[in-house]
Design an enzyme around this catalytic site. Structure first.
Site, PDB file in Angstrom:
ATOM      1  N   CYS A   2       0.875  -1.183   0.000  1.00  0.00           N
ATOM      2  CA  CYS A   2       0.000   0.000   0.000  1.00  0.00           C
ATOM      3  C   CYS A   2       0.905   1.225   0.000  1.00  0.00           C
ATOM      4  O   CYS A   2       1.966   1.221   0.627  1.00  0.00           O
ATOM      5  CB  CYS A   2      -0.954   0.140   1.177  1.00  0.00           C
ATOM      6  SG  CYS A   2      -2.509  -0.755   1.014  1.00  0.00           S
TER       7      CYS A   2
HETATM    8  N1  LIG Z   1      -1.473  -3.228   2.023  1.00  0.00           N
HETATM    9  C1  LIG Z   1      -1.968  -2.446   2.941  1.00  0.00           C
HETATM   10  O1  LIG Z   1      -1.251  -1.658   3.563  1.00  0.00           O
HETATM   11  C2  LIG Z   1      -3.430  -2.647   3.221  1.00  0.00           C
HETATM   12  C3  LIG Z   1      -4.091  -1.608   4.108  1.00  0.00           C
HETATM   13  C4  LIG Z   1      -5.384  -2.124   4.717  1.00  0.00           C
HETATM   14  N2  LIG Z   1      -5.133  -3.193   5.669  1.00  0.00           N
HETATM   15  C5  LIG Z   1      -6.335  -2.581   3.639  1.00  0.00           C
HETATM   16  O2  LIG Z   1      -6.497  -3.738   3.399  1.00  0.00           O
HETATM   17  O3  LIG Z   1      -6.946  -1.742   3.015  1.00  0.00           O
END
Ligand SMILES: NC(=O)CC[C@H](N)C(=O)O
Length: 309
Positions: A2
């Site tokens: 992300c």
């Molecule tokens: N890859 C991430 O950082 C995911 C962020 C969050 N847990 C989501 O699924 O949206």
């Protein structure tokens, strides 16, 4: 993965370039989150003029403008913008009034943001294609945050895209995953919170919103979050007053901040900051684990608060 970016402009002369600078920054985080993206823009007076409100939604029905006007015949200057999966309704009123009219007019739709100085867009797809839908390049304003998602905790759909914008003007983007979000979700639900998705980040946004409603400032709310949430996170949280960054105590999710007299910029990776004007003169640093860093709109560094004692 992300990817997160945030740009908080101190120099009003840069405000016309908010969107073009953010578009370049966004390119530096595409690789971290190729499935979805979203942005929150603050101070774009073309989109949200003074005295106006904007409400963003998903799953808006056909004929929304007529339906909203039917619910609130006194609303003036009502506009509806379709930006991919996001629909933005704006009118010369306050955000609560507009959100009520929109919810009554489109009960099956989902409000994903409301503000009198901010507007939110999100969707599923390649971040650069979405940026075109959001007209990011032409955005103006004093602050913006954006996110590219690689889903961990809930489905790949627009509801799971960030930012999570809860309350008026609050937008939260997250890299990481919380391990105790289900129990915190239940606690917030007992206090009356309702949720739009199964996403862990939404729990953090609703937690911060509840703390702000209870009178905390943003720094205090994030210190409280650090005490209550377990897991991995770099968070960037924006409000009408400024933005703040916090990482968990292990800090395995990357983050970099550039502080310059003309701006404060934050990103998951330096390459997103590399083309900012004057970056060579900026103080570039990695935020320490477990500390809250916050900047207010006046431009002063408010300091870093301990996240945990
Ligand atoms: N890859 C991430 O950082 C995911 C962020 C969050 N847990 C989501 O699924 O949206």
């Amino acid at each position: 993965m992300c990817g997160i970016i945030g740009l908080h402009l101190r120099d009003p002369e840069l405000q016309d370039q908010l969107g073009s600078l953010m578009t370049v920054m966004l390119q530096g985080i595409i690789v971290r989150g190729p499935d979805s993206a979203g942005v929150a823009l603050y101070g774009d007076t073309q989109r949200v003029p003074d005295g106006y409100a904007a409400v963003s939604m998903l799953h808006a029905p056909e004929g929304l403008a007529e339906a909203v006007a039917g619910q609130a015949p006194d609303l003036t200057d009502l506009t509806v913008e379709q930006a991919g999966e996001t629909t933005v309704v704006a009118a010369a009123t306050d955000p609560d009034q507009l959100a009520k009219a929109v919810e009554a007019a489109a009960p099956g739709a989902m409000v994903i943001g409301q503000g009198d100085d901010s507007v939110v867009y999100k969707g599923v797809g390649h971040p650069l294609e979405l940026a075109k839908d959001f007209r990011l390049e032409e955005a103006t304003g004093w602050q913006g945050v954006a996110h590219t998602r690689m889903a961990t905790e809930s489905a790949i759909n627009a509801e799971g895209s960030h930012p999570y914008a809860v309350g008026t003007g609050l937008s939260l983007v997250h890299n990481g995953s919380f391990s105790n979000h289900a129990s915190i979700r239940r606690e917030l639900q007992l206090d009356g919170a309702t949720f739009d998705s199964q996403n862990d980040t939404e729990v953090a946004a609703r937690f911060v919103s509840a703390r702000l409603d209870a009178g905390d400032d943003l720094e205090d709310a994030l210190v409280a979050l650090g005490k209550r949430f377990d897991g991995f996170y770099t968070l960037l949280v924006a409000t009408n007053k400024g933005f703040a960054v916090v990482r968990d105590e292990i800090a395995c999710k990357p983050a970099i901040i550039a502080e310059h007299p003309r701006y404060v910029a934050m990103a998951s990776e330096f390459q997103a900051l590399a083309y900012l004007p004057g970056i060579d003169e900026a103080r570039v640093f990695e935020p320490e684990p477990g500390r809250v860093y916050a900047w207010r709109r006046e431009g002063a560094l408010t300091g870093a608060s301990e996240c945990r004692t």
